[in-house]
Design a protein around this motif. Structure first.
Motif, PDB file in Angstrom:
ATOM      1  N   ARG A 171      -1.823  10.080  -0.041  1.00  0.00           N
ATOM      2  CA  ARG A 171      -2.939   9.151   0.063  1.00  0.00           C
ATOM      3  C   ARG A 171      -4.271   9.904   0.096  1.00  0.00           C
ATOM      4  O   ARG A 171      -5.297   9.357  -0.294  1.00  0.00           O
ATOM      5  CB  ARG A 171      -2.789   8.284   1.316  1.00  0.00           C
ATOM      6  CG  ARG A 171      -1.844   7.107   1.139  1.00  0.00           C
ATOM      7  CD  ARG A 171      -1.469   6.487   2.476  1.00  0.00           C
ATOM      8  NE  ARG A 171      -0.790   5.205   2.325  1.00  0.00           N
ATOM      9  CZ  ARG A 171       0.455   5.041   1.906  1.00  0.00           C
ATOM     10  NH1 ARG A 171       1.168   6.107   1.585  1.00  0.00           N
ATOM     11  NH2 ARG A 171       0.994   3.834   1.815  1.00  0.00           N
ATOM     12  N   TYR A 177      -8.519   5.380  -1.528  1.00  0.00           N
ATOM     13  CA  TYR A 177      -8.546   5.835  -0.134  1.00  0.00           C
ATOM     14  C   TYR A 177      -9.813   6.647   0.143  1.00  0.00           C
ATOM     15  O   TYR A 177     -10.402   6.546   1.223  1.00  0.00           O
ATOM     16  CB  TYR A 177      -7.292   6.655   0.186  1.00  0.00           C
ATOM     17  CG  TYR A 177      -6.087   5.786   0.434  1.00  0.00           C
ATOM     18  CD1 TYR A 177      -5.756   5.377   1.716  1.00  0.00           C
ATOM     19  CD2 TYR A 177      -5.294   5.351  -0.626  1.00  0.00           C
ATOM     20  CE1 TYR A 177      -4.656   4.563   1.947  1.00  0.00           C
ATOM     21  CE2 TYR A 177      -4.193   4.538  -0.408  1.00  0.00           C
ATOM     22  CZ  TYR A 177      -3.883   4.143   0.877  1.00  0.00           C
ATOM     23  OH  TYR A 177      -2.795   3.326   1.106  1.00  0.00           O
ATOM     24  N   MET A 197      -0.457  -2.031  10.390  1.00  0.00           N
ATOM     25  CA  MET A 197       0.290  -1.361   9.330  1.00  0.00           C
ATOM     26  C   MET A 197       1.742  -1.807   9.356  1.00  0.00           C
ATOM     27  O   MET A 197       2.341  -1.913  10.427  1.00  0.00           O
ATOM     28  CB  MET A 197       0.229   0.157   9.527  1.00  0.00           C
ATOM     29  CG  MET A 197      -1.169   0.723   9.426  1.00  0.00           C
ATOM     30  SD  MET A 197      -1.188   2.495   9.788  1.00  0.00           S
ATOM     31  CE  MET A 197      -2.783   2.930   9.053  1.00  0.00           C
ATOM     32  N   TRP A 199       5.654  -1.426   7.007  1.00  0.00           N
ATOM     33  CA  TRP A 199       6.437  -0.858   5.904  1.00  0.00           C
ATOM     34  C   TRP A 199       7.823  -1.486   6.010  1.00  0.00           C
ATOM     35  O   TRP A 199       8.698  -0.998   6.719  1.00  0.00           O
ATOM     36  CB  TRP A 199       6.511   0.661   6.021  1.00  0.00           C
ATOM     37  CG  TRP A 199       6.867   1.355   4.734  1.00  0.00           C
ATOM     38  CD1 TRP A 199       7.927   1.089   3.921  1.00  0.00           C
ATOM     39  CD2 TRP A 199       6.157   2.444   4.125  1.00  0.00           C
ATOM     40  NE1 TRP A 199       7.926   1.937   2.845  1.00  0.00           N
ATOM     41  CE2 TRP A 199       6.856   2.780   2.938  1.00  0.00           C
ATOM     42  CE3 TRP A 199       5.024   3.172   4.469  1.00  0.00           C
ATOM     43  CZ2 TRP A 199       6.432   3.814   2.098  1.00  0.00           C
ATOM     44  CZ3 TRP A 199       4.615   4.198   3.633  1.00  0.00           C
ATOM     45  CH2 TRP A 199       5.305   4.505   2.458  1.00  0.00           C
ATOM     46  N   GLN A 261       0.923   6.550   6.697  1.00  0.00           N
ATOM     47  CA  GLN A 261      -0.073   5.563   7.080  1.00  0.00           C
ATOM     48  C   GLN A 261      -0.886   5.992   8.296  1.00  0.00           C
ATOM     49  O   GLN A 261      -2.096   5.755   8.348  1.00  0.00           O
ATOM     50  CB  GLN A 261       0.618   4.216   7.324  1.00  0.00           C
ATOM     51  CG  GLN A 261       1.226   3.646   6.048  1.00  0.00           C
ATOM     52  CD  GLN A 261       1.914   2.313   6.276  1.00  0.00           C
ATOM     53  OE1 GLN A 261       2.719   2.154   7.198  1.00  0.00           O
ATOM     54  NE2 GLN A 261       1.610   1.336   5.443  1.00  0.00           N
ATOM     55  N   THR A 264      -3.930   8.134   7.514  1.00  0.00           N
ATOM     56  CA  THR A 264      -5.202   7.531   7.112  1.00  0.00           C
ATOM     57  C   THR A 264      -6.047   7.175   8.336  1.00  0.00           C
ATOM     58  O   THR A 264      -7.279   7.216   8.274  1.00  0.00           O
ATOM     59  CB  THR A 264      -4.983   6.276   6.239  1.00  0.00           C
ATOM     60  OG1 THR A 264      -4.399   5.219   6.995  1.00  0.00           O
ATOM     61  CG2 THR A 264      -4.114   6.594   5.031  1.00  0.00           C
ATOM     62  N   TYR A 316       1.869  -0.462  14.372  1.00  0.00           N
ATOM     63  CA  TYR A 316       2.685  -0.094  13.214  1.00  0.00           C
ATOM     64  C   TYR A 316       4.070  -0.686  13.391  1.00  0.00           C
ATOM     65  O   TYR A 316       4.712  -0.489  14.436  1.00  0.00           O
ATOM     66  CB  TYR A 316       2.804   1.430  13.088  1.00  0.00           C
ATOM     67  CG  TYR A 316       3.714   1.836  11.949  1.00  0.00           C
ATOM     68  CD1 TYR A 316       3.218   2.016  10.663  1.00  0.00           C
ATOM     69  CD2 TYR A 316       5.081   1.966  12.144  1.00  0.00           C
ATOM     70  CE1 TYR A 316       4.051   2.341   9.611  1.00  0.00           C
ATOM     71  CE2 TYR A 316       5.931   2.282  11.097  1.00  0.00           C
ATOM     72  CZ  TYR A 316       5.403   2.470   9.836  1.00  0.00           C
ATOM     73  OH  TYR A 316       6.237   2.770   8.791  1.00  0.00           O
ATOM     74  N   THR A 327       4.556  -3.295   2.312  1.00  0.00           N
ATOM     75  CA  THR A 327       3.784  -2.156   2.809  1.00  0.00           C
ATOM     76  C   THR A 327       2.316  -2.524   2.808  1.00  0.00           C
ATOM     77  O   THR A 327       1.768  -2.919   1.771  1.00  0.00           O
ATOM     78  CB  THR A 327       4.007  -0.920   1.912  1.00  0.00           C
ATOM     79  OG1 THR A 327       5.399  -0.627   1.856  1.00  0.00           O
ATOM     80  CG2 THR A 327       3.248   0.277   2.442  1.00  0.00           C
ATOM     81  N   GLU A 329      -1.758  -1.780   4.844  1.00  0.00           N
ATOM     82  CA  GLU A 329      -2.662  -1.099   5.769  1.00  0.00           C
ATOM     83  C   GLU A 329      -3.949  -1.915   5.805  1.00  0.00           C
ATOM     84  O   GLU A 329      -4.677  -1.965   4.810  1.00  0.00           O
ATOM     85  CB  GLU A 329      -2.965   0.324   5.294  1.00  0.00           C
ATOM     86  CG  GLU A 329      -1.765   1.238   5.252  1.00  0.00           C
ATOM     87  CD  GLU A 329      -1.988   2.417   4.324  1.00  0.00           C
ATOM     88  OE1 GLU A 329      -2.626   3.402   4.753  1.00  0.00           O
ATOM     89  OE2 GLU A 329      -1.540   2.352   3.167  1.00  0.00           O
TER      90      GLU A 329
END
Length: 444
Positions: A171, A177, A197, A199, A261, A264, A316, A327, A329
């Motif tokens: 990322r 990003y 977040m 996933w 994730q 970030t 998360y 997925t 964010e």
């Protein structure tokens, strides 16, 4: 002093200083004498994994001719993978790839300048240390480390050297990003107040390889070498091939998915690690002998250590049992959202006029706009993952220029701290903090 490619490793060993076994005197300038701008960069593969052949090799080949890089060797302790590597590269017209039974053979036989490391999760850090101690630059898949001991060792080794280390947090090379980072740090977004977040997949076979488990034999590989610094236990083909389901070979969800994730969050906020983590989860559906959860949720607190009233929360969650939500964010401020799934900045959830005026405040609403930058592609192991291609290109550029890549070793160290805090919280059921001075994860 002029040092040739063939005796570069001898030079490094003779120049070794301190516990990490490297000399900081081995500078980028001296490297430049060894590898000129027109010299071909010889690259080895450490671990011929599915990730490597499906995404990392295609990403590398996208740029190899232009950048004057080439593959020269593959190290894998399983004879099947070596046979597969031979067939794979011969099909692409590369018939002179060295096949090594272990990394020592690779570094001795192939005289590599750099390596791509794509081995089991718990091996990444120590294989990175090996690469550096053999004078090589390295692209190291994430997670960087699955123990603090290994995490500190690779960080210290890399920082005491002048090697170019890129962690596979791709990322960091996604243009959207970078646009998100610029937007948040410009102040236009406002303070981050929350990050959500997920996933989610519905895949009982994720990280399962039953056919290979049934066919592999202990004598086909090197079990003791595989275990490295993990406890010496009896041969277990599942822990060899399906390691992501078993601790301490992998943390599973935190190391494989969350590491991308949560990185970030560190990048956009400037915080290196959470103030605290609480987590729980379990094996709620796929009762197939795995030890790592098929479902987990972690709640993070980020902010300055000296001011608990400043900061934000991250939630998360991840599951193998239902794919709804996929997925995503999403970053929230008081004025709206930044959504890295839709690539949109919106006023959704911002402070509207009615509630603002009731408190004598002004409305606070973002202007809707598309986030600049190429839409992210996350289709791993297809060869079309543009982030991984960009990330590999950035590493190759930096091997040439000796500049710092997008994801240097500290990036991996930081995401590993967050992963290990989460794993400890899952295993203990306790709130976990991190003492940065002592580099110690603490359950309370």
């Amino acid at each position: 002093m002029n040092i040739s490619n063939t005796n570069r490793r001898d030079f490094i060993k003779k120049s070794a200083l301190g516990a990490v076994g490297l000399s900081t005197a081995f500078s980028a300038r001296s490297y430049g004498r060894i590898l000129g701008a027109n010299d071909r960069v010889r690259v080895g593969i450490v671990g011929f994994s599915n990730r490597c052949r499906g995404s990392l090799i295609p990403a590398f080949m996208n740029h190899a001719d232009e950048m004057n890089f080439e593959f020269v060797g593959v190290s894998d302790i399983w004879n099947r993978r070596r046979d597969e590597a031979k067939a794979f590269f011969e099909e692409k017209g590369m018939k002179n790839i060295d096949l090594a039974r272990n990394n020592e053979e690779l570094y001795e036989k192939s005289k590599v300048d750099a390596v791509i490391i794509s081995t089991a999760d718990f091996q990444h850090a120590l294989h990175g240390v090996e690469a550096i101690e053999n004078g090589c630059d390295a692209y190291i898949e994430k997670p960087l480390a699955e123990s603090m001991e290994d995490n500190k060792k690779i960080r210290d080794t890399a920082q005491a050297s002048d090697r170019i280390i890129q962690i596979g947090s791709q990322r960091r090379s996604g243009s959207n990003y970078h646009a998100a980072e610029d937007y948040i740090k410009s102040g236009e977004f406002g303070d981050i107040v929350m990050v959500n977040m997920t996933w989610n997949v519905n895949q009982p076979g994720r990280w399962r390889l039953p056919d290979l488990v049934a066919s592999i034999k202990k004598e086909d590989t090197d079990w003791d070498r595989y275990l490295m610094n993990r406890p010496k236990v009896d041969w277990d083909p599942r822990k060899y091939l399906e390691y992501r389901l078993f601790w301490p070979y992998s943390s599973g969800i935190p190391g494989q998915w969350m590491s991308h994730q949560i990185d970030t969050v560190h990048w956009f906020s400037g915080y290196d690690h959470p103030r605290s983590v609480a987590a729980n989860g379990g094996i709620y559906l796929w009762q197939d002998g795995r030890e790592n959860p098929d479902t987990m949720t972690a709640v993070f607190d980020y902010g300055p250590d000296d001011n608990p009233n400043e900061g934000f929360q991250v939630v998360y969650s991840s599951r193998f049992t239902n794919s709804e939500g996929g997925t995503k964010e999403i970053y929230y401020s008081n004025a709206g959202t930044l959504n890295l799934k839709t690539n949109m900045i919106t006023p959704d959830g911002g402070l509207g006029e009615r509630h603002a005026s009731a408190m004598g405040m002004e409305p606070n609403m973002l202007e809707e706009q598309e986030l600049k930058g190429e839409q992210v592609v996350t289709s791993a192991d297809t060869g079309s993952d543009n982030m991984t291609s960009n990330h590999m290109r950035n590493w190759m550029d930096c091997v040439r220029s000796r500049k710092e890549p997008h994801a240097p070793v500290q990036v991996g160290y930081n995401h590993s701290v967050a992963n290990l805090m989460t794993t400890q919280a899952l295993h203990t059921g306790k709130r976990v903090t991190f003492n940065a001075e002592n580099e110690e994860i603490i359950s309370s």
